[in-house]
Design a protein around this motif. Structure first.
Motif, mmCIF file in Angstrom:
data_model
loop_
_atom_site.group_PDB
_atom_site.id
_atom_site.type_symbol
_atom_site.label_atom_id
_atom_site.label_comp_id
_atom_site.label_asym_id
_atom_site.label_seq_id
_atom_site.Cartn_x
_atom_site.Cartn_y
_atom_site.Cartn_z
ATOM 1 N N UNK A 92 0.899 -1.152 -0.088
ATOM 2 C CA UNK A 92 0.230 -0.069 -0.049
ATOM 3 C C UNK A 92 0.790 1.202 0.140
ATOM 4 N N UNK A 93 1.952 1.237 0.746
ATOM 5 C CA UNK A 93 2.738 2.570 0.881
ATOM 6 C C UNK A 93 3.548 2.741 -0.438
ATOM 7 N N UNK A 94 3.782 1.503 -1.119
ATOM 8 C CA UNK A 94 4.381 1.619 -2.414
ATOM 9 C C UNK A 94 3.482 2.101 -3.473
ATOM 10 N N UNK A 95 2.283 1.568 -3.603
ATOM 11 C CA UNK A 95 1.108 2.221 -4.446
ATOM 12 C C UNK A 95 1.179 3.355 -4.152
ATOM 13 N N UNK A 96 1.077 4.080 -3.147
ATOM 14 C CA UNK A 96 1.179 5.562 -2.931
ATOM 15 C C UNK A 96 2.545 6.272 -3.480
ATOM 16 N N UNK A 97 3.448 5.349 -3.169
ATOM 17 C CA UNK A 97 4.756 6.012 -3.811
ATOM 18 C C UNK A 97 4.900 6.335 -5.334
ATOM 19 N N UNK A 98 4.080 5.325 -5.657
ATOM 20 C CA UNK A 98 3.987 5.624 -7.477
ATOM 21 C C UNK A 98 3.548 6.950 -7.715
ATOM 22 N N UNK A 99 2.280 7.323 -7.169
ATOM 23 C CA UNK A 99 1.689 8.676 -7.449
ATOM 24 C C UNK A 99 2.404 9.701 -7.088
ATOM 25 N N UNK A 100 3.059 9.571 -5.905
ATOM 26 C CA UNK A 100 3.951 10.727 -5.460
ATOM 27 C C UNK A 100 5.239 10.857 -6.476
ATOM 28 N N UNK A 101 5.789 9.650 -6.904
ATOM 29 C CA UNK A 101 7.001 9.819 -8.024
ATOM 30 C C UNK A 101 6.590 10.273 -9.406
ATOM 31 N N UNK A 102 5.548 9.657 -9.979
ATOM 32 C CA UNK A 102 4.986 10.069 -11.152
ATOM 33 C C UNK A 102 4.512 11.593 -11.406
ATOM 34 N N UNK A 103 3.306 11.568 -10.566
ATOM 35 C CA UNK A 103 2.564 12.790 -10.643
ATOM 36 C C UNK A 103 3.142 13.906 -9.974
ATOM 37 N N UNK A 104 3.593 13.696 -8.560
ATOM 38 C CA UNK A 104 4.074 14.706 -7.612
ATOM 39 C C UNK A 104 5.234 15.408 -8.010
ATOM 40 N N UNK A 105 6.172 14.402 -8.263
ATOM 41 C CA UNK A 105 7.802 14.797 -8.777
ATOM 42 C C UNK A 105 7.986 14.832 -10.052
ATOM 43 N N UNK A 106 7.236 14.065 -11.030
ATOM 44 C CA UNK A 106 7.271 14.009 -12.521
ATOM 45 C C UNK A 106 8.496 13.467 -12.686
ATOM 46 N N UNK A 107 8.816 12.327 -11.870
ATOM 47 C CA UNK A 107 9.885 11.304 -12.271
ATOM 48 C C UNK A 107 9.542 10.200 -12.902
ATOM 49 N N UNK A 108 9.679 10.087 -13.940
ATOM 50 C CA UNK A 108 8.907 9.037 -14.698
ATOM 51 C C UNK A 108 9.752 7.622 -14.518
ATOM 52 N N UNK A 109 11.012 7.786 -14.716
ATOM 53 C CA UNK A 109 11.984 6.611 -14.567
ATOM 54 C C UNK A 109 11.915 6.030 -13.390
#
Length: 161
Positions: A92-109
């Protein structure tokens, strides 16, 4: 230990509310970026229409919650159940982490690497739940499949941008 039906209902509501809350937190990072940053990205031809993501994720979070409930309702004192619940929490924490990385930080890789890790965590959690209650494992299969698709989508967006 068998819980009274009122407690089972309350536990079910709590188990569903936890993944939904993670989804709500993730939407704080996601929603503001859809019309601007995300709309400007090159996306593969198999990208679903934007309106599909909300209903799909809502359903998946509900299924995850029901799966958690099936696992813990009769055996939270069991060590294998406790380990499975820890795996569930980590994914669940990792699930949230994807949103933070992709949308929040724009870190696609980084989001791509993270979603591969998330997929593995979901697979391990699914197997762990399956060993405890087959139904609980089956309830996570749609989440595993959607995350596999989301991994392909994320990797494609990374390559195209």
């Amino acid at each position: 230990m068998k819980l009274p039906s009122a407690r089972l209902t309350g536990l079910l509501i709590l188990c569903i509310a936890i993944p939904l809350a993670i989804g709500l937190i993730g939407s704080v990072f996601t929603l503001p970026e859809i019309a601007g940053w995300y709309a400007g990205l090159n996306k593969p031809s198999f990208t679903p229409p934007g309106w599909i993501f909300g209903p799909v994720w809502t359903l998946l979070y509900i299924l995850m919650g029901v799966s958690l409930w099936v696992v813990i309702k009769d055996g939270i004192g069991d060590r294998s159940v406790q380990q499975a619940v820890i795996l569930f929490a980590v994914q669940l924490v990792a699930n949230l982490g994807w949103s933070v990385l992709f949308f929040g930080l724009h870190r696609i890789a980084a989001a791509f690497l993270e979603i591969i890790f998330l997929f593995a965590l979901i697979a391990v959690t699914t197997l762990s739940f399956w060993r405890i209650k087959t139904t609980a494992g089956w309830l996570l299969v749609p989440y595993l499949c959607w995350t596999g698709f989301a991994s392909l989508l994320t990797g494609s967006v990374w390559l195209l941008n």
